[in-house]
Motif scaffolding. Structure first.
Motif, PDB file in Angstrom:
ATOM      1  N   SER A   1      18.165 -73.115  34.071  1.00 34.31           N
ATOM      2  CA  SER A   1      18.574 -71.962  35.105  1.00 34.31           C
ATOM      3  C   SER A   1      19.385 -70.715  34.167  1.00 34.31           C
ATOM      4  CB  SER A   1      19.095 -72.863  36.671  1.00 34.31           C
ATOM      5  OG  SER A   1      19.844 -73.110  37.224  1.00 34.31           O
ATOM      6  N   ALA A   2      19.763 -71.890  34.008  1.00 35.00           N
ATOM      7  CA  ALA A   2      21.489 -70.730  33.138  1.00 35.00           C
ATOM      8  C   ALA A   2      21.347 -71.176  31.859  1.00 35.00           C
ATOM      9  CB  ALA A   2      22.615 -72.046  33.428  1.00 35.00           C
ATOM     10  N   ASN A   3      19.916 -71.838  31.571  1.00 31.37           N
ATOM     11  CA  ASN A   3      18.962 -71.484  29.652  1.00 31.37           C
ATOM     12  C   ASN A   3      19.822 -72.250  29.493  1.00 31.37           C
ATOM     13  OD1 ASN A   3      17.252 -69.081  30.165  1.00 31.37           O
ATOM     14  ND2 ASN A   3      18.743 -67.219  29.295  1.00 31.37           N
ATOM     15  N   ARG A   4      20.010 -73.269  29.427  1.00 29.57           N
ATOM     16  CA  ARG A   4      20.816 -74.364  28.576  1.00 29.57           C
ATOM     17  C   ARG A   4      19.799 -75.613  28.532  1.00 29.57           C
ATOM     18  NH1 ARG A   4      25.208 -74.802  33.141  1.00 29.57           N
ATOM     19  NH2 ARG A   4      23.256 -75.760  34.223  1.00 29.57           N
ATOM     20  N   PRO A   5      19.393 -75.826  27.747  1.00 33.77           N
ATOM     21  CA  PRO A   5      17.848 -77.587  27.263  1.00 33.77           C
ATOM     22  C   PRO A   5      18.907 -78.593  27.510  1.00 33.77           C
ATOM     23  CG  PRO A   5      19.806 -76.749  24.518  1.00 33.77           C
ATOM     24  CD  PRO A   5      20.123 -75.921  26.310  1.00 33.77           C
ATOM     25  N   ARG A   6      17.856 -78.983  28.952  1.00 30.93           N
ATOM     26  CA  ARG A   6      18.055 -80.783  29.256  1.00 30.93           C
ATOM     27  C   ARG A   6      17.021 -81.574  28.935  1.00 30.93           C
ATOM     28  NH1 ARG A   6      23.038 -80.029  31.245  1.00 30.93           N
ATOM     29  NH2 ARG A   6      23.060 -78.380  32.499  1.00 30.93           N
ATOM     30  N   THR A   7      16.933 -82.602  28.385  1.00 29.95           N
ATOM     31  CA  THR A   7      16.704 -83.287  27.952  1.00 29.95           C
ATOM     32  C   THR A   7      16.443 -84.956  28.925  1.00 29.95           C
ATOM     33  OG1 THR A   7      17.763 -84.001  26.575  1.00 29.95           O
ATOM     34  CG2 THR A   7      16.707 -83.051  25.990  1.00 29.95           C
ATOM     35  N   GLN A   8      15.377 -85.858  28.940  1.00 31.55           N
ATOM     36  CA  GLN A   8      15.541 -86.951  29.967  1.00 31.55           C
ATOM     37  C   GLN A   8      15.051 -88.421  28.750  1.00 31.55           C
ATOM     38  OE1 GLN A   8      15.038 -86.548  33.990  1.00 31.55           O
ATOM     39  NE2 GLN A   8      14.735 -88.781  34.121  1.00 31.55           N
ATOM     40  N   GLN A   9      15.363 -89.138  28.695  1.00 35.51           N
ATOM     41  CA  GLN A   9      14.641 -90.506  27.698  1.00 35.51           C
ATOM     42  C   GLN A   9      13.873 -90.885  29.293  1.00 35.51           C
ATOM     43  OE1 GLN A   9      15.142 -89.907  24.414  1.00 35.51           O
ATOM     44  NE2 GLN A   9      15.541 -88.247  25.039  1.00 35.51           N
ATOM     45  N   LYS A  10      13.117 -91.363  28.739  1.00 36.49           N
ATOM     46  CA  LYS A  10      12.347 -92.430  30.235  1.00 36.49           C
ATOM     47  C   LYS A  10      12.284 -92.015  31.130  1.00 36.49           C
ATOM     48  CE  LYS A  10      12.989 -96.999  27.094  1.00 36.49           C
ATOM     49  NZ  LYS A  10      14.079 -97.824  27.623  1.00 36.49           N
ATOM     50  N   PRO A  11      11.882 -90.562  31.242  1.00 37.85           N
ATOM     51  CA  PRO A  11      11.357 -89.898  32.591  1.00 37.85           C
ATOM     52  C   PRO A  11      10.408 -90.704  33.147  1.00 37.85           C
ATOM     53  CG  PRO A  11      10.229 -89.089  31.152  1.00 37.85           C
ATOM     54  CD  PRO A  11      11.324 -89.483  30.351  1.00 37.85           C
ATOM     55  N   ILE A  12      10.793 -90.948  34.097  1.00 35.33           N
ATOM     56  CA  ILE A  12       9.974 -91.208  35.882  1.00 35.33           C
ATOM     57  C   ILE A  12       9.523 -90.616  36.462  1.00 35.33           C
ATOM     58  CG2 ILE A  12       9.912 -93.235  37.724  1.00 35.33           C
ATOM     59  CD1 ILE A  12      12.043 -94.562  36.450  1.00 35.33           C
ATOM     60  N   LEU A  13       7.831 -90.174  36.883  1.00 32.87           N
ATOM     61  CA  LEU A  13       6.996 -89.394  37.616  1.00 32.87           C
ATOM     62  C   LEU A  13       7.032 -90.234  38.484  1.00 32.87           C
ATOM     63  CD1 LEU A  13       4.831 -87.822  34.454  1.00 32.87           C
ATOM     64  CD2 LEU A  13       7.787 -87.566  35.248  1.00 32.87           C
ATOM     65  N   PRO A  14       7.136 -90.193  39.251  1.00 35.42           N
ATOM     66  CA  PRO A  14       7.390 -90.505  40.946  1.00 35.42           C
ATOM     67  C   PRO A  14       6.120 -90.046  41.676  1.00 35.42           C
ATOM     68  CG  PRO A  14       8.670 -88.638  41.777  1.00 35.42           C
ATOM     69  CD  PRO A  14       8.157 -88.625  39.529  1.00 35.42           C
ATOM     70  N   SER A  15       5.345 -89.412  41.961  1.00 32.85           N
ATOM     71  CA  SER A  15       4.456 -88.847  42.176  1.00 32.85           C
ATOM     72  C   SER A  15       3.002 -89.342  41.530  1.00 32.85           C
ATOM     73  CB  SER A  15       4.127 -87.648  42.646  1.00 32.85           C
ATOM     74  OG  SER A  15       4.832 -87.633  43.533  1.00 32.85           O
ATOM     75  N   PHE A  16       1.917 -90.208  42.517  1.00 36.28           N
ATOM     76  CA  PHE A  16       0.781 -90.829  41.719  1.00 36.28           C
ATOM     77  C   PHE A  16      -0.497 -90.048  42.618  1.00 36.28           C
ATOM     78  CE2 PHE A  16      -3.104 -93.752  41.759  1.00 36.28           C
ATOM     79  CZ  PHE A  16      -3.000 -93.845  40.666  1.00 36.28           C
ATOM     80  N   ASP A  17      -1.734 -89.569  41.824  1.00 34.89           N
ATOM     81  CA  ASP A  17      -2.587 -88.541  42.368  1.00 34.89           C
ATOM     82  C   ASP A  17      -3.518 -90.210  42.071  1.00 34.89           C
ATOM     83  OD1 ASP A  17      -5.067 -87.247  43.508  1.00 34.89           O
ATOM     84  OD2 ASP A  17      -3.229 -86.008  42.762  1.00 34.89           O
TER      85      ASP A  17
ATOM     86  N   THR B   1       7.972 -82.464  39.803  1.00 35.55           N
ATOM     87  CA  THR B   1       8.289 -80.803  39.565  1.00 35.55           C
ATOM     88  C   THR B   1       9.087 -80.702  40.302  1.00 35.55           C
ATOM     89  OG1 THR B   1       5.264 -80.551  40.631  1.00 35.55           O
ATOM     90  CG2 THR B   1       7.072 -78.754  40.776  1.00 35.55           C
ATOM     91  N   LEU B   2       9.436 -79.469  38.914  1.00 41.74           N
ATOM     92  CA  LEU B   2      11.360 -79.723  39.441  1.00 41.74           C
ATOM     93  C   LEU B   2      11.344 -77.917  39.566  1.00 41.74           C
ATOM     94  CD1 LEU B   2      13.917 -79.758  38.067  1.00 41.74           C
ATOM     95  CD2 LEU B   2      13.759 -78.764  35.761  1.00 41.74           C
ATOM     96  N   THR B   3      11.864 -77.745  40.188  1.00 42.47           N
ATOM     97  CA  THR B   3      11.668 -76.173  40.877  1.00 42.47           C
ATOM     98  C   THR B   3      13.394 -75.808  40.947  1.00 42.47           C
ATOM     99  OG1 THR B   3       9.884 -76.290  42.236  1.00 42.47           O
ATOM    100  CG2 THR B   3      10.992 -74.590  42.740  1.00 42.47           C
ATOM    101  N   TYR B   4      13.810 -74.801  40.485  1.00 45.31           N
ATOM    102  CA  TYR B   4      15.231 -73.297  40.661  1.00 45.31           C
ATOM    103  C   TYR B   4      14.567 -72.404  41.114  1.00 45.31           C
ATOM    104  CZ  TYR B   4      14.461 -73.361  35.727  1.00 45.31           C
ATOM    105  OH  TYR B   4      13.970 -72.825  34.217  1.00 45.31           O
TER     106      TYR B   4
END
Length: 144
Positions: A70-86, A95-98
């Motif tokens: 939201s402040a125009n800064r690049p963000r990265t995450q190694q090994k992100p875990i996606l918690p919701s299964f369909d 989903t990331l909301t800001y």
């Protein structure tokens, strides 16, 4: 012979790790470049608008993800875990909301899957602005 096979495995593992790190470095550089660019007035959300970034994959734990915050800064995450299964799509998601703080928030988002499916989507105030899907082993979906 066992020594040679073990050495070959070690070299191949190191090569794969180097390739993954190089990919993450290139994507981070792309995010930094995008943060410096001004988005088109139509595409960029205005201050106070709600931005939703959705990642999806056929794998719960993935290689890497990146986005502009939201402040125009690049963000990265190694090994992100996606918690919701369909159960219907058989995909994991998150989903990331800001709310935006600046009017020039860039839409550069990526997800590298550890499986064979990766997708990303960016919506502003509920309207999808960009989306991408890649179906290949360790593929990288880039939205922006």
């Amino acid at each position: 012979m066992n020594y040679i096979a073990a050495r070959i495995r070690t070299v191949l593992t190191a090569a794969l790790l180097t390739a993954a790190l190089l990919t993450a470095a290139l994507l981070t550089a792309a995010l930094l470049t995008a943060a410096l660019l001004t988005a088109h007035a139509d595409a960029a959300p205005r201050v106070g608008h709600i931005v939703e970034i959705t990642f999806s994959s056929d794998s719960r734990e993935n290689v890497a993800a990146g986005w502009i915050d939201s402040a125009n800064r690049p963000r990265t995450q190694q090994k992100p875990i996606l918690p919701s299964f369909d159960d219907k799509t058989r995909l994991w998601s998150s989903t990331l909301t800001y709310s935006t703080r600046t009017p020039t928030t860039a839409f550069v988002v990526y997800l590298q899957t550890s499986g064979s499916h990766a997708s990303c989507e960016v919506a502003v105030d509920g309207a999808v602005k960009t989306r991408n899907t890649v179906n290949r082993r360790r593929g990288i979906a880039v939205c922006g």
